[in-house]
Design a protein around this motif. Structure first.
Motif, PDB file in Angstrom:
ATOM      1  N   LEU A   2       5.230   8.202  -3.842  1.00 29.98           N
ATOM      2  CA  LEU A   2       4.127   7.570  -4.570  1.00 29.98           C
ATOM      3  C   LEU A   2       2.859   7.483  -3.727  1.00 29.98           C
ATOM      4  CD1 LEU A   2       5.927   4.704  -6.501  1.00 29.98           C
ATOM      5  CD2 LEU A   2       4.884   6.766  -7.436  1.00 29.98           C
ATOM      6  N   VAL A   3       2.997   7.125  -2.469  1.00 33.73           N
ATOM      7  CA  VAL A   3       1.795   6.977  -1.640  1.00 33.73           C
ATOM      8  C   VAL A   3       1.088   8.317  -1.466  1.00 33.73           C
ATOM      9  CG1 VAL A   3       2.784   7.198   0.691  1.00 33.73           C
ATOM     10  CG2 VAL A   3       0.848   5.706   0.310  1.00 33.73           C
TER      11      VAL A   3
ATOM     12  N   ASN B 134      -8.107   0.711 -12.114  1.00 37.29           N
ATOM     13  CA  ASN B 134      -7.290   1.470 -13.064  1.00 37.29           C
ATOM     14  C   ASN B 134      -6.232   2.297 -12.335  1.00 37.29           C
ATOM     15  OD1 ASN B 134      -8.714   0.458 -15.226  1.00 37.29           O
ATOM     16  ND2 ASN B 134     -10.099   2.209 -15.347  1.00 37.29           N
ATOM     17  N   ILE B 135      -6.614   2.919 -11.232  1.00 34.27           N
ATOM     18  CA  ILE B 135      -5.667   3.711 -10.438  1.00 34.27           C
ATOM     19  C   ILE B 135      -4.574   2.804  -9.880  1.00 34.27           C
ATOM     20  CG2 ILE B 135      -5.399   5.050  -8.312  1.00 34.27           C
ATOM     21  CD1 ILE B 135      -8.253   6.181  -8.910  1.00 34.27           C
ATOM     22  N   LEU B 136      -4.960   1.655  -9.360  1.00 30.82           N
ATOM     23  CA  LEU B 136      -3.992   0.720  -8.793  1.00 30.82           C
ATOM     24  C   LEU B 136      -3.050   0.173  -9.866  1.00 30.82           C
ATOM     25  CD1 LEU B 136      -3.150  -0.523  -6.131  1.00 30.82           C
ATOM     26  CD2 LEU B 136      -4.734  -2.386  -6.565  1.00 30.82           C
ATOM     27  N   SER B 137      -3.550  -0.078 -11.052  1.00 32.94           N
ATOM     28  CA  SER B 137      -2.700  -0.538 -12.157  1.00 32.94           C
ATOM     29  C   SER B 137      -1.669   0.518 -12.528  1.00 32.94           C
ATOM     30  CB  SER B 137      -3.547  -0.879 -13.374  1.00 32.94           C
ATOM     31  OG  SER B 137      -4.340  -1.998 -13.123  1.00 32.94           O
ATOM     32  N   LYS B 138      -2.093   1.765 -12.587  1.00 30.40           N
ATOM     33  CA  LYS B 138      -1.164   2.858 -12.892  1.00 30.40           C
ATOM     34  C   LYS B 138      -0.118   3.006 -11.786  1.00 30.40           C
ATOM     35  CE  LYS B 138      -0.841   7.649 -14.370  1.00 30.40           C
ATOM     36  NZ  LYS B 138       0.580   7.525 -14.293  1.00 30.40           N
TER      37      LYS B 138
ATOM     38  N   TYR C  89       2.464   0.389 -12.163  1.00 29.65           N
ATOM     39  CA  TYR C  89       3.341   0.747 -13.275  1.00 29.65           C
ATOM     40  C   TYR C  89       4.349   1.813 -12.838  1.00 29.65           C
ATOM     41  CZ  TYR C  89       4.931   2.494 -17.766  1.00 29.65           C
ATOM     42  OH  TYR C  89       5.714   2.900 -18.820  1.00 29.65           O
ATOM     43  N   ASP C  90       3.870   2.849 -12.147  1.00 27.11           N
ATOM     44  CA  ASP C  90       4.753   3.914 -11.665  1.00 27.11           C
ATOM     45  C   ASP C  90       5.796   3.394 -10.676  1.00 27.11           C
ATOM     46  OD1 ASP C  90       3.393   5.718 -13.231  1.00 27.11           O
ATOM     47  OD2 ASP C  90       2.271   6.631 -11.576  1.00 27.11           O
TER      48      ASP C  90
ATOM     49  N   GLY D 217       7.237  -1.362   0.026  1.00 28.97           N
ATOM     50  CA  GLY D 217       8.127  -0.221  -0.164  1.00 28.97           C
ATOM     51  C   GLY D 217       8.107   0.319  -1.582  1.00 28.97           C
ATOM     52  N   TYR D 218       7.907  -0.554  -2.554  1.00 26.71           N
ATOM     53  CA  TYR D 218       7.823  -0.115  -3.947  1.00 26.71           C
ATOM     54  C   TYR D 218       6.621   0.820  -4.143  1.00 26.71           C
ATOM     55  CZ  TYR D 218      11.351  -3.350  -5.757  1.00 26.71           C
ATOM     56  OH  TYR D 218      12.517  -4.002  -6.034  1.00 26.71           O
TER      57      TYR D 218
END
Length: 78
Positions: free
Chosen positions: A50-51, A7-11, A14-15, A41-42
């Motif tokens: 993000l990271v 779930n965290i990885l899916s969010k 998306y972000d 990089g995304y």
């Protein structure tokens, strides 16, 4: 834990506005998560925004978490 991480990885995808497949490997005992993607990089984001955000989330979820490792791959097959 795996379902929460998915779930965290899916969010995170998306972000990052990432539509590519992501593969990952978790070393539970060492606290590392290796992410395999064609566009790391995304997921890292501008200046690591993000990271760092998702590192904080993972540290809150998993006390043994240390860091993400990124491996760029040429292509993913669905």
């Amino acid at each position: 834990m795996i379902r929460r991480f998915n779930n965290i990885l899916s969010k995170w995808k998306y972000d990052a506005n990432l539509n590519e497949s992501i593969l990952y490997d978790v070393e539970w005992d060492k606290g590392f998560i290796t992410i395999y993607t064609t566009k790391p990089g995304y997921l890292i984001g501008h200046e690591g925004e993000l990271v760092y955000r998702y590192m904080d989330i993972m540290k809150a979820e998993w006390f043994n978490f240390k860091e993400f490792k990124f491996k760029e791959v040429r292509s993913c097959v669905y």
